[in-house]
Design a protein around this motif. Structure first.
Motif, PDB file in Angstrom:
ATOM      1  N   VAL A  20      -5.328 -10.391  -9.852  1.00 37.16           N
ATOM      2  CA  VAL A  20      -5.725 -10.245  -9.239  1.00 37.16           C
ATOM      3  C   VAL A  20      -5.244  -8.802  -7.327  1.00 37.16           C
ATOM      4  CG1 VAL A  20      -7.403 -11.097  -6.292  1.00 37.16           C
ATOM      5  CG2 VAL A  20      -7.552 -12.124  -8.936  1.00 37.16           C
ATOM      6  N   ILE A  21      -5.155  -8.342  -6.779  1.00 38.56           N
ATOM      7  CA  ILE A  21      -3.985  -7.786  -6.197  1.00 38.56           C
ATOM      8  C   ILE A  21      -5.293  -8.803  -4.599  1.00 38.56           C
ATOM      9  CG2 ILE A  21      -4.024  -5.703  -4.867  1.00 38.56           C
ATOM     10  CD1 ILE A  21      -2.879  -5.819  -7.848  1.00 38.56           C
ATOM     11  N   GLU A  22      -3.829  -9.038  -3.373  1.00 37.26           N
ATOM     12  CA  GLU A  22      -4.698  -9.498  -2.499  1.00 37.26           C
ATOM     13  C   GLU A  22      -3.902  -8.402  -1.237  1.00 37.26           C
ATOM     14  OE1 GLU A  22      -2.978 -13.154   0.236  1.00 37.26           O
ATOM     15  OE2 GLU A  22      -1.704 -13.322  -1.513  1.00 37.26           O
ATOM     16  N   TYR A  23      -4.490  -7.942  -0.656  1.00 36.47           N
ATOM     17  CA  TYR A  23      -4.454  -6.554   1.113  1.00 36.47           C
ATOM     18  C   TYR A  23      -4.459  -7.904   1.858  1.00 36.47           C
ATOM     19  CZ  TYR A  23      -6.159  -4.049  -2.760  1.00 36.47           C
ATOM     20  OH  TYR A  23      -6.113  -2.849  -4.023  1.00 36.47           O
ATOM     21  N   ARG A  24      -3.259  -8.037   3.320  1.00 34.67           N
ATOM     22  CA  ARG A  24      -2.528  -8.492   3.896  1.00 34.67           C
ATOM     23  C   ARG A  24      -2.198  -7.646   5.001  1.00 34.67           C
ATOM     24  NH1 ARG A  24       0.274 -12.274  -0.075  1.00 34.67           N
ATOM     25  NH2 ARG A  24       2.366 -12.576   0.632  1.00 34.67           N
ATOM     26  N   LYS A  25      -2.498  -8.389   6.412  1.00 30.80           N
ATOM     27  CA  LYS A  25      -1.557  -8.187   7.280  1.00 30.80           C
ATOM     28  C   LYS A  25      -0.168  -8.282   7.088  1.00 30.80           C
ATOM     29  CE  LYS A  25      -2.142  -6.490  12.394  1.00 30.80           C
ATOM     30  NZ  LYS A  25      -2.789  -6.927  13.520  1.00 30.80           N
ATOM     31  N   ILE A  26       0.822  -7.022   7.284  1.00 32.54           N
ATOM     32  CA  ILE A  26       2.394  -7.884   7.307  1.00 32.54           C
ATOM     33  C   ILE A  26       2.593  -8.096   8.140  1.00 32.54           C
ATOM     34  CG2 ILE A  26       4.145  -7.090   6.772  1.00 32.54           C
ATOM     35  CD1 ILE A  26       3.739  -4.701   4.488  1.00 32.54           C
ATOM     36  N   ILE A  27       2.720  -9.832   8.180  1.00 30.90           N
ATOM     37  CA  ILE A  27       3.394 -10.904   9.040  1.00 30.90           C
ATOM     38  C   ILE A  27       5.689 -10.403   9.270  1.00 30.90           C
ATOM     39  CG2 ILE A  27       1.840 -11.854   9.888  1.00 30.90           C
ATOM     40  CD1 ILE A  27       2.446 -14.108   7.700  1.00 30.90           C
ATOM     41  N   ASN A  71       1.175 -11.258  -7.651  1.00 28.12           N
ATOM     42  CA  ASN A  71       1.465 -12.654  -7.497  1.00 28.12           C
ATOM     43  C   ASN A  71       3.021 -12.483  -6.619  1.00 28.12           C
ATOM     44  OD1 ASN A  71       0.062 -12.785 -10.236  1.00 28.12           O
ATOM     45  ND2 ASN A  71       1.338 -11.244 -11.140  1.00 28.12           N
ATOM     46  N   GLY A  72       2.331 -12.162  -5.227  1.00 27.95           N
ATOM     47  CA  GLY A  72       3.569 -11.976  -4.127  1.00 27.95           C
ATOM     48  C   GLY A  72       4.226 -11.123  -3.619  1.00 27.95           C
ATOM     49  N   SER A  73       4.709  -9.966  -5.125  1.00 25.19           N
ATOM     50  CA  SER A  73       4.903  -9.152  -5.119  1.00 25.19           C
ATOM     51  C   SER A  73       4.359  -7.932  -3.726  1.00 25.19           C
ATOM     52  CB  SER A  73       5.258  -8.444  -5.958  1.00 25.19           C
ATOM     53  OG  SER A  73       6.305  -9.352  -6.618  1.00 25.19           O
ATOM     54  N   CYS A  74       4.739  -7.117  -2.894  1.00 27.58           N
ATOM     55  CA  CYS A  74       4.377  -5.980  -2.381  1.00 27.58           C
ATOM     56  C   CYS A  74       4.466  -4.665  -3.440  1.00 27.58           C
ATOM     57  CB  CYS A  74       4.525  -5.745  -0.935  1.00 27.58           C
ATOM     58  SG  CYS A  74       4.164  -4.424  -0.365  1.00 27.58           S
ATOM     59  N   ILE A  75       3.372  -4.207  -3.694  1.00 25.36           N
ATOM     60  CA  ILE A  75       3.704  -2.985  -4.633  1.00 25.36           C
ATOM     61  C   ILE A  75       2.433  -1.822  -3.879  1.00 25.36           C
ATOM     62  CG2 ILE A  75       2.991  -4.597  -6.924  1.00 25.36           C
ATOM     63  CD1 ILE A  75      -0.232  -4.068  -6.782  1.00 25.36           C
ATOM     64  N   GLY A  76       2.373  -2.313  -2.688  1.00 21.67           N
ATOM     65  CA  GLY A  76       1.512  -0.715  -2.112  1.00 21.67           C
ATOM     66  C   GLY A  76       1.462  -1.074  -0.501  1.00 21.67           C
TER      67      GLY A  76
END
Length: 175
Positions: A3-10, A76-81
């Protein structure tokens, strides 16, 4: 399936703004024409392809959030994009940067970063997004068109008097 999660970077994950640039293949050029208020294009394939990597940026969380926002794609918590959006005085917010780690390309991640970004952009009162593609980055130019961006301009002067002389910038818009 992961699962890929998309969220605003804080601020707590501001280090993700330093996602490294990776090589991409340069194999052709998009040639832009304008006739009677209508944009069109043709493509020219290079006899020899080569790889290019954009220079690394030193993005600052404060600068990004003062001028817009950034979205990250996470596995898995790592930024890939990463997608960076900048405010603009017009009705379109500028998609300043879009990148996906090489092993995750062609899996819909960039498309989802654009789609998620477009929702946020509209919630801020913008009509849509615009971005710029170098004419010799045919893969990126065709990608934007596939995402329903339309050609909205051409700048043949940006690279004059630089090491990249001969390139042009194509402006793409998405409502």
């Amino acid at each position: 399936m992961k699962v890929i999660e998309y969220r605003k970077i804080i601020e707590e994950c501001a280090i993700d703004l330093q996602l490294p640039n990776e090589p991409f293949k340069v194999f052709g050029r998009m040639i832009i024409n304008r006739n009677k208020e209508k944009w069109s294009y043709e493509t020219e394939m290079f006899t020899e392809a080569y790889y290019m990597t954009f220079p690394e940026e030193e993005y600052s969380f404060e600068m990004i959030t003062r001028n817009g926002f950034a979205l990250g794609a996470y596995e898995n918590g790592s930024c890939i994009g990463l997608a960076i959006f900048q405010n603009d005085p017009g009705k379109y917010m500028y998609l300043y940067d879009l990148k996906v780690n090489k092993e995750f390309r062609r899996k819909g991640i960039a498309e989802e970063l654009i789609s998620s970004g477009l929702k946020l952009v509209r919630s801020l009162g913008y009509a849509g997004i615009y971005t710029i593609g170098q004419d010799n980055n045919l893969a990126a130019c065709k990608f934007y068109l596939k995402q329903n961006f339309v050609i909205g301009g051409l700048n043949t002067n940006d690279y004059k008097h630089t090491k990249q002389e001969g390139k042009s910038n194509i402006y793409f818009y998405l409502d």
